[in-house]
Design a protein around this motif. Structure first.
Motif, PDB file in Angstrom:
ATOM      1  N   LYS A   8       0.776  -1.199   0.076  1.00  0.00           N
ATOM      2  CA  LYS A   8      -0.139   0.056  -0.137  1.00  0.00           C
ATOM      3  C   LYS A   8       0.656   1.168   0.064  1.00  0.00           C
ATOM      4  N   PHE A   9       2.157   1.188   0.444  1.00  0.00           N
ATOM      5  CA  PHE A   9       3.031   2.212   0.633  1.00  0.00           C
ATOM      6  C   PHE A   9       4.116   2.186  -0.370  1.00  0.00           C
ATOM      7  N   LEU A  10       4.399   1.116  -1.079  1.00  0.00           N
ATOM      8  CA  LEU A  10       5.538   0.778  -2.047  1.00  0.00           C
ATOM      9  C   LEU A  10       4.940   0.289  -3.560  1.00  0.00           C
ATOM     10  N   TYR A  11       5.728   0.745  -4.480  1.00  0.00           N
ATOM     11  CA  TYR A  11       5.486   0.272  -5.789  1.00  0.00           C
ATOM     12  C   TYR A  11       5.976  -1.448  -5.602  1.00  0.00           C
ATOM     13  N   PRO A  12       5.509  -2.160  -6.424  1.00  0.00           N
ATOM     14  CA  PRO A  12       6.180  -3.572  -6.304  1.00  0.00           C
ATOM     15  C   PRO A  12       7.547  -3.594  -6.824  1.00  0.00           C
ATOM     16  N   PRO A  13       8.424  -4.601  -6.383  1.00  0.00           N
ATOM     17  CA  PRO A  13       9.819  -4.485  -6.819  1.00  0.00           C
ATOM     18  C   PRO A  13       9.856  -4.569  -8.479  1.00  0.00           C
ATOM     19  N   PRO A  14      10.673  -3.980  -9.058  1.00  0.00           N
ATOM     20  CA  PRO A  14      10.498  -4.292 -10.611  1.00  0.00           C
ATOM     21  C   PRO A  14      11.316  -5.430 -10.975  1.00  0.00           C
ATOM     22  N   PRO A  15      10.867  -6.013 -11.981  1.00  0.00           N
ATOM     23  CA  PRO A  15      11.627  -7.390 -12.442  1.00  0.00           C
ATOM     24  C   PRO A  15      12.987  -7.234 -12.853  1.00  0.00           C
TER      25      PRO A  15
END
Length: 267
Positions: A8-15
């Motif tokens: 909710k606070f972060l973007y998902p880690p990029p691949p």
């Protein structure tokens, strides 16, 4: 449950294997550097690095402290300024993160040129290593932010509050650097116990505000890499503040017992 709350606070880690690896390396290396400071293995540009064998090794090439400090910050500053031309169409959050990094390193360069006073030289090999780490971490943070383009925004938006925290950190850090500089008159080289501002309550309030700088940047960014770098930086500066307090206590018999290392009244 924890991950769903976190994202909710972060973007998902990029691949990206590079970003994932750098997130781990940044946190681990900075945390280790903090523990090394506590154990007495100090960075080679610090006031207390003279107690180490490295400082006393006359065979090592050295550079004037002012030039060395410029070398520390200039590559990272040039990298973040270049990002505006390299990624001209990225979003507002990207622009805020890069603006914060630009202000941060521009302030550091200005302080090197017009605020700080110098009394020695720096190991050029260590200077190049530290400068490279600043450059690489800055480039990684910019690239990670670029990779968020087109992804859904975190449901809790911290970018504006984060930028305000960043500005508080910048102002507080600069103010206390000026107080440190004013301790010495022209030509003086000896150290004194800092006074004024939060120096009356902690020996390293400038580090506290530097932590706020990166807390603000990580809140503006809301990427895993920025959070990892900020946590590592906080651990490093905590260790460095402990080492700094220990150094002052060893040099000044009248060092006030009530003064904390980093956070007034607490730590």
């Amino acid at each position: 449950m924890v991950l769903s709350t976190l994202f909710k606070f972060l973007y998902p880690p990029p691949p990206s294997l590079f970003i994932t690896t750098m997130s781990f390396i940044s946190f681990a290396s900075l945390a280790n550097a903090g523990f090394s400071e506590i154990k007495g293995k100090n960075m080679q540009y610090s006031k207390f690095s003279g107690t180490t064998k490295i400082e006393n090794d006359e065979k090592k090439a050295r550079i004037d402290s002012k030039k060395g400090m410029l070398l520390l910050y200039s590559p990272a500053f040039l990298a973040v300024v270049s990002s505006f031309a390299i990624f001209p169409y990225d979003d507002l959050r990207f622009a805020l993160v890069c603006s914060a990094l630009t202000i941060h390193f521009f302030k550091r360069v200005l302080e090197v040129l017009f605020v700080h006073k110098y009394s020695g030289s720096m190991d050029i090999e260590a200077t190049i290593v530290i400068s490279s780490s600043y450059f690489l971490s800055t480039v990684t943070m910019i690239y990670c932010q670029h990779l968020t383009q087109g992804l859904p925004e975190p449901s809790i938006d911290l970018r504006y509050g984060g930028f305000i925290i960043f500005l508080v950190g910048i102002i507080g850090n600069f103010y206390h650097h000026v107080l440190l500089s004013n301790l010495r008159t022209k030509g003086e080289k000896e150290y004194k116990i800092p006074q004024g501002g939060l120096f009356d309550f902690a020996i390293c309030p400038h580090y506290l505000f530097e932590i706020l700088i990166f807390v603000g940047i990580s809140c503006t960014s809301q990427t895993l890499y920025a959070i990892s770098f900020t946590l590592g930086t906080a651990l490093y500066l905590m260790g460095r503040s402990i080492a700094t307090k220990r150094w002052y206590k060893s040099k000044f018999d009248d060092f006030p017992k009530a003064i904390k290392a980093l956070i007034p009244y607490i730590f």
